[in-house]
Design an enzyme around this catalytic site. Structure first.
Site, PDB file in Angstrom:
ATOM      1  N   SER A 246       0.843  -1.201   0.000  1.00 38.19           N
ATOM      2  CA  SER A 246       0.000   0.000   0.000  1.00 38.19           C
ATOM      3  C   SER A 246       0.876   1.248   0.000  1.00 38.19           C
ATOM      4  CB  SER A 246      -0.914  -0.004   1.220  1.00 38.19           C
ATOM      5  OG  SER A 246      -0.139   0.209   2.379  1.00 38.19           O
ATOM      6  N   LYS A 247       0.219   2.369  -0.060  1.00 36.67           N
ATOM      7  CA  LYS A 247       0.869   3.697  -0.122  1.00 36.67           C
ATOM      8  C   LYS A 247       2.007   3.852   0.893  1.00 36.67           C
ATOM      9  CE  LYS A 247       0.631   7.154  -2.315  1.00 36.67           C
ATOM     10  NZ  LYS A 247       1.219   6.755  -3.466  1.00 36.67           N
ATOM     11  N   ARG A 248       1.769   3.324   2.099  1.00 34.78           N
ATOM     12  CA  ARG A 248       2.788   3.553   3.127  1.00 34.78           C
ATOM     13  C   ARG A 248       4.115   2.851   2.789  1.00 34.78           C
ATOM     14  NH1 ARG A 248       2.909  -0.737   7.052  1.00 34.78           N
ATOM     15  NH2 ARG A 248       1.295  -2.221   6.447  1.00 34.78           N
ATOM     16  N   GLY A 250       5.467   3.247  -0.122  1.00 35.37           N
ATOM     17  CA  GLY A 250       6.051   4.038  -1.216  1.00 35.37           C
ATOM     18  C   GLY A 250       5.099   4.051  -2.396  1.00 35.37           C
TER      19      GLY A 250
END
Ligand code: GLU
Length: 478
Positions: A246-248, A250
């Site tokens: 996921s986004k966290r 990168g």
């Protein structure tokens, strides 16, 4: 019987195309290409509430960038509502589906009661199935809001997933799925089955998250009396900590990778290896090689871990494959976007020389500005940094003065990295200096950097007068 292989990628326009989505598309594409088949694209845009502006563009642009061309026309589910309604009505007529008039409140109460009775899984209790045909007609005539539900038959549903093997489930565990919503739009399940049938899809290759839906789909195929396609459910792409990527962790969106300066060849090559094992030591594959080599039977059923270092390594590999001209062109937008660089003041030839010096080391195109900034502006040099570890500031000054005097005597035609290297090193030896205590300060004086290409490469690209000028300024400042 030889049927043509047809696969599809069927994204919903609910967000950007992610790396996992691109992998699903790639595997469906490769499987089709490998088998001289066709690969289609279908937009599953029937859920208006989840629609996200711009996502279709992100999907189309991402696929195009990766080089995954689809056959035929793009299919939009939102344009096919009447078709789904017609088929839903047929199912009702055949007794395979029924009208349900339960309101959201009715369903909430039903769920509460079932939970209170200790059920962990709640499901529709089929109360509308008990309505008489007259009651149904009266409600329909009165315009009562309703949905159409699948009447899941008793028995078991079994299929063989090409990646996961045999899957068997008890139909008693399948809810009477809504097929047509009260707004007249189909749910994913109905539209998906009708379209896969209409498009002649032979192999449904999709993400693992759809595995639990497959029995519902198979039941629908059986009710329509249609051929059932083969299914292959791809495992998830996981972050190194084995959580869902996921986004966290990168960048996740394909266009973000593009903007960071990853080359499509590298991204495609990398994601092909996410779950597919070629069975040899080979790791570098072009798209056309993948089209020949890809084998669904060698796709792993366990989750594939996303390893950015490996992607960086492959990206570096593909960057090194480019000609200097190609690489300079690819780097240009990043140099243009760098507000510290007035790129319009430089000739193409100079930009090519600069970029060429970084080709061996560059991992992402977006690093180019930071790595080459001293070619576009004189650097601020830290006097401490110029002092070689086994030397002194005084010695450093002496070496720089020597370089300034000596280089001033080198004729322009000898101003190439190799000649400079030969004559400077020879002179260093003649004077009893060390290479380290002379060349380290030269390199730092010209670049301001602790790490950079060799002083001779930098001097060649900067040219004689700029090299002399930089040395002079450093000496005067001391
Ligand atoms: N619309 C679904 C998605 O966005 C596709 C599922 C399928 O391929 O059947 O994941």
């Amino acid at each position: 019987m030889s049927t043509q292989i047809k696969t599809r990628f069927a994204p919903s326009p609910t967000g950007d195309l992610h790396i996992g989505g691109l992998r699903t598309a790639l595997f469906a594409y490769l499987f089709a290409k490998k088998n001289q088949g066709q690969f289609f694209l279908r937009v599953e845009d029937t859920d208006q509430t989840r629609y996200k502006e711009g996502s279709l563009n992100s999907i189309l642009e991402g696929l195009k960038w990766a080089g995954l061309h689809y056959d035929g026309d793009l299919v939009y589910q939102s344009k096919r509502t009447a078709i789904y309604q017609k088929y839903a009505a047929e199912l009702v007529k055949a007794g395979h589906a029924y009208h349900c008039f339960c309101t959201a409140d009715d369903l909430a109460t039903m769920r509460q009661e079932q939970t209170a009775d200790g059920n962990t899984v709640t499901r529709y209790d089929r109360r509308c199935l008990n309505l008489t045909p007259e009651e149904v007609k009266a409600k329909l005539d009165a315009g009562t809001p309703h949905v159409i539900r699948l009447k899941v038959p008793s028995g078991e549903t079994e299929f063989t997933d090409l990646i996961r093997g045999k899957v068997k489930i008890n139909n008693a565990d399948v809810d009477d799925q809504i097929l047509l919503k009260s707004d007249g739009f189909p749910t994913y399940h109905l539209a998906n089955v009708i379209d896969d049938h209409d498009m002649g899809i032979s192999h449904v290759i999709r993400a693992e998250e759809w595995l639990p839906s497959t029995p519902k789909h198979i039941i629908l195929y059986q009710m329509f009396d249609w051929d059932i396609p083969e299914f292959a459910h791809l495992s998830m792409v996981l972050a190194p900590d084995r959580s869902k990527l996921s986004k966290r962790h990168g960048a996740t969106s394909v266009l973000e990778f593009k903007n960071l300066g990853y080359l499509p060849e590298a991204v495609v090559n990398y994601i092909a290896l996410l779950g597919w094992n070629p069975g040899t030591e080979q790791e570098v594959f072009s798209l056309s090689e993948l089209e020949k080599e890809f084998d669904l039977a060698k796709v792993n059923k366990s989750g594939a871990i996303f390893d950015i270092e490996k992607l960086n390594w492959l990206n570096g590999h593909y960057i090194r494959q480019k000609t200097i001209q190609e690489l300079a062109e690819l780097c240009l937008p990043y140099l243009q976007a760098d507000e510290n660089i007035k790129i319009q003041e430089y000739k193409n030839n100079y930009i090519e020389l600069v970029v060429g010096l970084e080709q061996e080391r560059l991992k992402k195109l977006s690093e180019i500005g930071e790595r080459t900034k001293y070619f576009f502006a004189r650097p601020t040099v830290d006097p401490q940094m110029m002092v070689w570890k086994k030397s002194t500031p005084e010695e450093t000054q002496e070496r720089l003065k020597f370089l300034l005097e000596f280089l001033a005597t080198v004729p322009e035609e000898n101003w190439t990295r190799n000649t400079l290297q030969d004559i400077v090193i020879e002179e260093i030896g003649r004077r009893g200096y060390g290479n380290g205590d002379t060349l380290w300060p030269m390199r730092v004086a010209l670049s301001g950097e602790e790490k950079s290409p060799s002083p001779f490469e930098i001097a060649e690209v900067l040219g004689k007068s700029e090299t002399i000028e930089r040395l002079k300024m450093i000496i005067e400042k001391a």
